[in-house]
Design a protein around this motif. Structure first.
Motif, mmCIF file in Angstrom:
data_model
loop_
_atom_site.group_PDB
_atom_site.id
_atom_site.type_symbol
_atom_site.label_atom_id
_atom_site.label_comp_id
_atom_site.label_asym_id
_atom_site.label_seq_id
_atom_site.Cartn_x
_atom_site.Cartn_y
_atom_site.Cartn_z
ATOM 1 N N THR A 77 5.089 8.371 -2.394
ATOM 2 C CA THR A 77 4.430 7.177 -1.859
ATOM 3 C C THR A 77 4.633 5.987 -2.796
ATOM 4 O O THR A 77 4.935 4.869 -2.367
ATOM 5 C CB THR A 77 2.937 7.455 -1.666
ATOM 6 O OG1 THR A 77 2.773 8.584 -0.806
ATOM 7 C CG2 THR A 77 2.243 6.263 -1.038
ATOM 8 N N SER A 78 4.449 6.235 -4.117
ATOM 9 C CA SER A 78 4.635 5.134 -5.064
ATOM 10 C C SER A 78 6.115 4.721 -5.160
ATOM 11 O O SER A 78 6.429 3.539 -5.317
ATOM 12 C CB SER A 78 4.106 5.547 -6.440
ATOM 13 O OG SER A 78 4.845 6.653 -6.941
ATOM 14 N N ARG A 79 7.034 5.691 -5.025
ATOM 15 C CA ARG A 79 8.467 5.343 -5.075
ATOM 16 C C ARG A 79 8.846 4.463 -3.885
ATOM 17 O O ARG A 79 9.763 3.639 -3.979
ATOM 18 C CB ARG A 79 9.316 6.605 -5.084
ATOM 19 C CG ARG A 79 9.366 7.302 -6.438
ATOM 20 C CD ARG A 79 10.310 8.483 -6.391
ATOM 21 N NE ARG A 79 10.419 9.159 -7.672
ATOM 22 C CZ ARG A 79 11.270 8.804 -8.642
ATOM 23 N NH1 ARG A 79 12.081 7.768 -8.444
ATOM 24 N NH2 ARG A 79 11.305 9.463 -9.780
ATOM 25 N N GLY A 80 8.167 4.641 -2.750
ATOM 26 C CA GLY A 80 8.419 3.749 -1.622
ATOM 27 C C GLY A 80 8.079 2.317 -1.961
ATOM 28 O O GLY A 80 8.771 1.369 -1.555
ATOM 29 N N GLY A 81 6.968 2.143 -2.748
ATOM 30 C CA GLY A 81 6.635 0.791 -3.198
ATOM 31 C C GLY A 81 7.678 0.234 -4.136
ATOM 32 O O GLY A 81 7.987 -0.965 -4.122
ATOM 33 N N VAL A 82 8.254 1.091 -4.991
ATOM 34 C CA VAL A 82 9.325 0.639 -5.893
ATOM 35 C C VAL A 82 10.519 0.149 -5.083
ATOM 36 O O VAL A 82 11.167 -0.857 -5.421
ATOM 37 C CB VAL A 82 9.720 1.790 -6.844
ATOM 38 C CG1 VAL A 82 10.937 1.391 -7.668
ATOM 39 C CG2 VAL A 82 8.547 2.148 -7.763
ATOM 40 N N SER A 83 10.830 0.849 -3.992
ATOM 41 C CA SER A 83 11.958 0.438 -3.143
ATOM 42 C C SER A 83 11.725 -0.936 -2.544
ATOM 43 O O SER A 83 12.670 -1.701 -2.309
ATOM 44 C CB SER A 83 12.161 1.467 -2.031
ATOM 45 O OG SER A 83 12.433 2.740 -2.570
ATOM 46 N N LEU A 84 10.463 -1.279 -2.292
ATOM 47 C CA LEU A 84 10.158 -2.600 -1.753
ATOM 48 C C LEU A 84 10.572 -3.692 -2.744
ATOM 49 O O LEU A 84 11.081 -4.751 -2.358
ATOM 50 C CB LEU A 84 8.662 -2.697 -1.425
ATOM 51 C CG LEU A 84 8.179 -4.046 -0.894
ATOM 52 C CD1 LEU A 84 8.846 -4.377 0.430
ATOM 53 C CD2 LEU A 84 6.662 -4.013 -0.727
ATOM 54 N N PHE A 85 10.364 -3.426 -4.038
ATOM 55 C CA PHE A 85 10.736 -4.415 -5.053
ATOM 56 C C PHE A 85 12.243 -4.504 -5.228
ATOM 57 O O PHE A 85 12.756 -5.456 -5.813
ATOM 58 C CB PHE A 85 10.065 -4.058 -6.388
ATOM 59 C CG PHE A 85 8.626 -4.465 -6.448
ATOM 60 C CD1 PHE A 85 8.252 -5.706 -6.941
ATOM 61 C CD2 PHE A 85 7.638 -3.611 -5.990
ATOM 62 C CE1 PHE A 85 6.922 -6.060 -6.995
ATOM 63 C CE2 PHE A 85 6.314 -3.966 -6.043
ATOM 64 C CZ PHE A 85 5.946 -5.203 -6.546
ATOM 65 N N ALA A 86 12.978 -3.500 -4.779
ATOM 66 C CA ALA A 86 14.436 -3.579 -4.855
ATOM 67 C C ALA A 86 14.983 -4.568 -3.835
ATOM 68 O O ALA A 86 16.080 -5.094 -4.003
ATOM 69 C CB ALA A 86 15.049 -2.202 -4.628
ATOM 70 N N ARG A 220 14.186 -4.792 -12.259
ATOM 71 C CA ARG A 220 14.703 -5.949 -11.526
ATOM 72 C C ARG A 220 15.891 -5.517 -10.664
ATOM 73 O O ARG A 220 16.801 -4.838 -11.129
ATOM 74 C CB ARG A 220 15.103 -7.058 -12.506
ATOM 75 C CG ARG A 220 15.396 -8.397 -11.844
ATOM 76 C CD ARG A 220 15.649 -9.466 -12.899
ATOM 77 N NE ARG A 220 14.416 -9.762 -13.661
ATOM 78 C CZ ARG A 220 14.203 -9.370 -14.905
ATOM 79 N NH1 ARG A 220 15.124 -8.672 -15.541
ATOM 80 N NH2 ARG A 220 13.067 -9.681 -15.522
ATOM 81 N N SER A 221 15.861 -5.885 -9.395
ATOM 82 C CA SER A 221 16.915 -5.605 -8.409
ATOM 83 C C SER A 221 17.116 -4.110 -8.200
ATOM 84 O O SER A 221 18.172 -3.674 -7.745
ATOM 85 C CB SER A 221 18.250 -6.253 -8.824
ATOM 86 O OG SER A 221 18.091 -7.666 -8.928
ATOM 87 N N GLY A 222 16.128 -3.297 -8.579
ATOM 88 C CA GLY A 222 16.210 -1.859 -8.366
ATOM 89 C C GLY A 222 17.062 -1.136 -9.372
ATOM 90 O O GLY A 222 17.312 0.061 -9.210
#
Length: 735
Positions: A77-86, A220-222
């Protein structure tokens, strides 16, 4: 030379000589079999312990796997949020909210308190962030605790936006050592890292609650450079999820098995931290000496958790060990007892047989003596017969009936004393079957003094081989006087029945004549009354002007009296009709009938304001017309006698006590004028009134009709009351 048939002598304990050895062997059999069962139980118990421990380890492995899977879901679930920042440099608060709402955390992940984002900021970066938020209309973004630090990790976003989560916005998690350690580890390793147990900002009012946070780094940028220095340069913050340990364990494991208790301890550092259960519940995890134990140490996102398991309930002793052995042990114990019983039985059989042999002769002698005394002192004549019906023995009572000495009866034919024409005894002894094995008949007996007597004979065969000296027992009872008394009673009964039938016919005829007379008199009186009423009306119309006030008043009174007498005659006719005709019995809805009666009363007296309560579902069986007449009279009385009562109230309901014998009880009560209870018996008599005619009009016939209707239906009626406190009428009708 000893007689082999002679009974063995008994010692002081009642045991035959030489019998102690048999008892000793029986005890040895019991001890040996119990020792074998105990040895088997010990070996089987150890094997069951090993199997139970193996099953217990498997169960604990399943529990740890469930915990790991739940944590993996939180990480994803948290990794999905990280993908949003990518895809977005820094999402807005609305974009973050929309993303979390799509996840539907509260329904899909009920154990998760929220999903948040914390940027990694220098003091300058924090100032720029605050200016950006203020320029975007978000107001003042305050970081706490206040103070100047080298780096900040404040909570910027936290969804869902519950009251507790909103209170955590702005908290600098990097300022707290436990959180900062996990945040720095996630930043430097590029992997999710978890904190030790911490007190969450949302749990300000829960001092004993422990929470855990999982941080996933955002670059930054994933990107996730391999070099640590470049990784720190590209690092922008953390997406994190948080949960309470109690809620997390409950959601991850659901209902734990009843025989399992667990404890989770964080053993990452030198000192362990109890995560579950919390400190106030730690006393519950106290495995007993017979409980199963197992511990599993697993690494979860940089933290080492030791999960301790124990079987529960742990205070109930080793009973669980024998769960699989109870049937086997029971069979072994039963077999041991059976072997002991067989050996003991064999040892006791000989001594018992010898004791019985010694007692049998005495028992036979006593039995013969009791039988002889019963025959001798019986008040009923008795005799023993052989297979030919010859008397072999007779008691004094039979001698008294036959008027011959007992010794003269022996050897004579029993059938020879009867003179009622029957030849011999039917069914081998001239007796009829009464019940299986017992034969009875009544015969005429000629005594030696020449008197004829009636006797009741009961013959019972004595079982045994044919050709014996005694074949049956016969009892002879003199019933002459009893039969004569019964004949006299029957004759008196026939005479009494004839007299009752005659009196019944006379009473019915008199009742019919009385009803005809009452109807004729009432009907014949109507014509003169109509003449009186007509002539007084003509006199008033034609010559009223020639009369003074007193004369006109006299005429008025005559007409009123004539009208009242006509109404009384009509009431008498109605009462006469109540006693005639067949009842048309049918199922009746009394609640509906009572509602109809009340509606009629309201139409007749629209000015009255009476509270009426009718219990729904009241049913009975009866004649519809008569029962409606009954309700009309009782409810009409209640309506009438509450005329002068403020807040008048009438109630119709089922009686609390009900009725018996297929009847159902009902009650009608009011809060009206009432009456003296000592005069309650007069209420149901014709023309008996307890109130002034001027205050409450009436003929005094209604309640008499009600009583007649109830009694025609097989019921009863009663009344109670008190002056000024109302009246209560209880009656019953067929259910």
């Amino acid at each position: 030379m000893n007689d082999p048939q002679a009974p063995t002598e008994l010692n002081a304990d009642g045991i035959p000589a030489g019998g102690r050895r048999a008892y000793f062997l029986a005890v040895l059999v019991l001890v040996g079999s119990l020792a074998i069962v105990a040895l088997y139980a010990r070996i089987a118990g150890e094997r069951e312990d090993e199997l139970a421990q193996a099953r217990f380890v498997v169960e604990t492995g399943k529990v740890v796997s469930q915990l790991r899977q739940k944590l993996l879901v939180y990480e994803l679930t948290s990794r999905g949020g990280v993908s949003l920042f990518a895809t977005v440099d820094r999402p807005t608060s609305r974009q973050w909210r929309n993303y979390v709402e799509v996840l539907d955390l509260q329904d899909r992940f009920p154990g998760m308190m929220g999903l948040g984002y914390a940027p990694y900021l220098t003091p300058g970066g924090l100032e720029r962030l605050q200016l950006d938020i203020r320029d975007a209309g978000g107001g003042l973004y305050t970081v706490r605790p206040p103070g100047v630090r080298k780096h900040y990790g404040p909570i910027l976003y936290l969804e869902p936006a519950t009251h507790d989560n909103r209170s955590a916005i702005g908290y600098d998690m990097f300022s707290e050592s436990i959180r900062a350690h996990a945040m720095a580890a996630a930043r430097d390793t590029g992997r999710p890292r978890m904190t030790a147990g911490v007190h969450l900002v949302q749990d300000a009012d829960r001092p004993n609650a422990l929470g855990v946070l999982i941080y996933s780094p955002v670059y930054r940028s994933g990107a996730n450079p391999a070099d640590m220095n470049k990784r720190r340069e590209a690092f922008v913050g953390w997406v994190y999820t948080l949960f309470r340990m109690r809620v997390f364990v409950a959601r991850a494991l659901g209902e734990l098995p009843e025989d399992l208790a667990l404890r989770i301890v964080d053993v990452t550092g030198s000192t362990g931290q109890l995560l579950y259960p919390t400190a106030d519940d730690e006393a519950e995890f106290e495995p007993g000496p017979d409980a199963l134990r197992h511990s599993v140490t697993e690494e979860f996102y940089g933290r080492k958790w030791r999960v301790d398991f124990a079987s529960v309930p742990v205070a109930q002793g080793p009973g669980w060990r024998l769960a699989g052995l109870q049937a086997t042990l029971a069979i072994g114990l039963i077999a041991s007892l059976l072997l002991f019983g067989i050996a003991l039985s064999l040892a006791r059989t000989q001594s018992r047989a010898q004791r019985l042999a010694l007692r049998m002769s005495e028992s036979v002698r006593r039995g013969e003596e009791r039988f002889r005394n019963a025959l001798l002192y019986s008040a009923i004549g008795q005799a023993l017969l052989d297979g030919q019906g010859v008397i072999r023995d007779a008691n004094p009572a039979l001698s008294d009936i036959l008027r011959q000495p007992p010794e003269d009866l022996v050897g004579t034919a029993f059938a020879g004393y009867f003179v009622d024409g029957e030849e011999g005894l039917a069914d081998e002894h001239g007796l009829q079957v009464a019940t299986p094995g017992v034969y009875q008949t009544t015969r005429q007996l000629l005594r030696s003094d020449g008197e004829m007597r009636l006797v009741r004979i009961t013959f019972t065969p004595v079982p045994g081989e044919t050709g014996r000296e005694v074949d049956g027992l016969v009892q002879v009872e003199d019933v002459t006087e009893r039969l004569r008394a019964e004949a006299r009673i029957k004759a008196l009964n026939r005479t009494l029945e004839a007299r009752v039938a005659l009196r019944t016919r006379e009473l019915s005829q008199a009742n019919d004549e009385l009803q005809s007379f009452s109807y004729s008199v009432s009907h014949d009186l109507s014509a003169p009354l109509r003449s009186i009423d007509g002539f007084t009306r003509l006199l008033s119309e034609r010559y009223g002007g020639q009369l003074d006030d007193a004369g006109r008043d006299y005429l008025k009174r005559v007409r009123l009296a004539t009208t009242r007498m006509s109404e009384l005659i009509e009431a008498l006719l109605k009462m006469a009709r109540l006693s005639r005709g067949e009842l048309d019995r049918q199922s009746l809805d009394l609640s509906q009938m009572a509602s109809g009666v009340i509606a009629e009363l309201r139409e007749e007296n629209p000015e009255r304001d009476v509270e009426v309560v009718i219990q729904p579902g009241l049913r009975a069986t009866g004649d519809a017309e008569l029962v409606r007449n009954l309700l009309r009279n009782l409810l009409g009385n209640a309506w009438k006698f509450t005329r002068h009562t403020p807040g008048a109230r009438v109630e119709f309901a089922a009686s609390e006590g009900g009725a018996e014998d297929g009847m159902r009880g009902f009650v009608i009560l009011d809060n009206g004028a009432g009456f003296e209870s000592e005069y309650a018996d007069k209420l149901f008599r014709p023309f008996q009134r307890l109130h002034n005619q001027l205050d409450f009009e009436g003929h005094g016939i209604g309640l008499a009709s009600v009583k007649r209707i109830v009694e025609r239906h097989g019921g009863t009626i009663s009344a109670t009351g008190a002056p000024g406190e109302g009246a209560t009428f209880r009656f019953s009708l067929p259910a």
